[in-house]
Every structure is written in structure tokens, then in C-alpha cells.
Design a protein around this motif. Structure first.
Motif, PDB file in Angstrom:
ATOM      1  N   GLU A 167      -0.782   7.181  -4.165  1.00 22.99           N
ATOM      2  CA  GLU A 167      -1.552   6.063  -4.720  1.00 22.99           C
ATOM      3  C   GLU A 167      -0.860   4.746  -4.381  1.00 22.99           C
ATOM      4  O   GLU A 167       0.358   4.620  -4.470  1.00 22.99           O
ATOM      5  CB  GLU A 167      -1.660   6.221  -6.237  1.00 22.99           C
ATOM      6  CG  GLU A 167      -2.544   5.221  -6.909  1.00 22.99           C
ATOM      7  CD  GLU A 167      -2.754   5.535  -8.383  1.00 22.99           C
ATOM      8  OE1 GLU A 167      -3.079   4.592  -9.113  1.00 22.99           O
ATOM      9  OE2 GLU A 167      -2.601   6.702  -8.792  1.00 22.99           O
ATOM     10  N   LYS A 168      -1.649   3.751  -3.993  1.00 19.06           N
ATOM     11  CA  LYS A 168      -1.098   2.428  -3.681  1.00 19.06           C
ATOM     12  C   LYS A 168      -0.750   1.700  -4.974  1.00 19.06           C
ATOM     13  O   LYS A 168      -1.459   1.818  -5.974  1.00 19.06           O
ATOM     14  CB  LYS A 168      -2.100   1.599  -2.874  1.00 19.06           C
ATOM     15  CG  LYS A 168      -2.342   2.147  -1.496  1.00 19.06           C
ATOM     16  CD  LYS A 168      -3.341   1.304  -0.735  1.00 19.06           C
ATOM     17  CE  LYS A 168      -3.618   1.929   0.621  1.00 19.06           C
ATOM     18  NZ  LYS A 168      -4.635   1.170   1.354  1.00 19.06           N
TER      19      LYS A 168
ATOM     20  N   GLU B 189      -3.841   1.465  -7.966  1.00 19.78           N
ATOM     21  CA  GLU B 189      -5.207   1.606  -7.453  1.00 19.78           C
ATOM     22  C   GLU B 189      -6.145   1.783  -8.635  1.00 19.78           C
ATOM     23  O   GLU B 189      -5.838   2.503  -9.572  1.00 19.78           O
ATOM     24  CB  GLU B 189      -5.309   2.846  -6.551  1.00 19.78           C
ATOM     25  CG  GLU B 189      -5.063   2.570  -5.104  1.00 19.78           C
ATOM     26  CD  GLU B 189      -5.250   3.823  -4.258  1.00 19.78           C
ATOM     27  OE1 GLU B 189      -6.373   4.390  -4.223  1.00 19.78           O
ATOM     28  OE2 GLU B 189      -4.262   4.222  -3.635  1.00 19.78           O
TER      29      GLU B 189
END
Length: 171
Positions: A143-144, A160
């Protein structure tokens, strides 16, 4: 009226160049090896100018080789700033500066500690822990996340989907 405007204009003209000069004076002077290389530009005679550059560039090369002078490019400075982002650093470290206001990364691992706070390890190896005590889902691997400076010196992690929580760097 004209006289007071003229007086004000002269005051600004006198103060602002002086302030700019004072700021430049406070900057650290270049190391002697670099200063000597720069000074060669003032030599007018071509033969002496070349000899000066040869001498000064050899001295600069020796200074770099013996680590008396460090040469770093902007990419290296940026990487150092990002690696140190979130850690307490001395205020007088001019190489690092305050140039990074946020980092973007990807979650390598996320866990929940015994206090119920989320602990996130980023791709870079940095470890961040949630400090605001608000519930959140555990971020997924890959996940960013963007960690940014917020008001009053806080650091926020934005995951995110928009979940934003306060975090601090622990490693």
C-alpha cells in the motif's frame, strides 16, 4: 508627502541590500581547496591561469581523496534528507537542511502493537508508529503511504484511500 515617500524608499534601499549581504556573510565559506580553484578564474595570463587550474584541481582532487572535502550531488543530498526524515537531527547540519517536507513510500509490513497502535515498516526500512490513539485498519503490504510534516511539528501518514493518522518515526 513626497519627502516621506522618498525617505521610506531610501530606507528600504539601504536596509534590504545590507540584509542580503549579511545573509551571504553568514554562509560557510568554501573549503580552501575549492576557494583556490575558484581564484584561478581571476588570473589573466593564459599560461599562469592554466598552471593555477592544474595546481588547484590537483589539490581539490587530493582533498576529496583524503576526505578533507566531500562532494555530493543533489540526488545524494535528497536521499540523505529522506533517510533522516522524521528523526531528530541537530539544527546546524547545513548539508541536510529542512528540504524534505514529506516522503512517499510503500508499506513493507504493518502490525498492531500491544497498545493497539499500528506500526508500519516502509520499503526503505524506516519504522513508524501511530501515536494519535485513533482506530484504523492495518495497512496492507504494498500500500502506498505519504508521510508529511503537519502543524505544530507533527508528522502525518496518509495511506491509500485517504486514511490520515499521526505517526512518529521509531527507527
Amino acid at each position: 508627502m513626497v519627502r516621506s515617500c522618498l525617505s521610506l524608499a531610501m530606507t528600504f534601499a539601504l536596509l534590504f541590500p545590507a540584509a542580503g549581504f549579511a545573509a551571504k556573510r553568514d554562509a560557510a565559506p568554501p573549503p580552501p581547496a575549492l576557494r583556490d580553484l575558484i581564484a584561478c578564474r581571476n588570473e589573466m595570463d593564459g599560461t599562469r591561469r592554466l598552471a593555477c587550474f592544474d595546481r588547484a584541481s590537483a589539490a581539490l582532487q587530493e582533498a576529496v581523496a583524503t576526505e578533507a572535502v566531500a562532494v555530493v550531488d543533489q540526488k545524494e543530498v535528497r536521499a540523505t534528507r529522506e533517510a533522516l526524515f522524521g528523526l531528530p537531527t541537530p539544527r546546524d547540519v547545513s548539508l541536510i537542511g529542512a528540504g524534505v517536507s514529506q516522503i512517499e513510500s510503500v508499506v513493507r509490513e504493518a502490525t498492531v502493537n500491544s497498545d493497539g497502535a499500528v506500526v508500519v515498516t516502509l520499503e526503505s526500512g524506516q519504522i513508524w508508529a501511530q501515536v494519535d490513539g485513533r482506530g484504523m485498519r492495518t495497512p496492507r503490504r504494498g500500500e502506498k503511504v505519504t508521510i508529511r510534516r503537519a502543524t505544530l511539528g507533527r508528522l502525518e501518514a496518509v495511506f491509500e484511500g485517504g486514511t490520515t493518522r499521526q505517526f512518529r518515526r521509531i527507527q
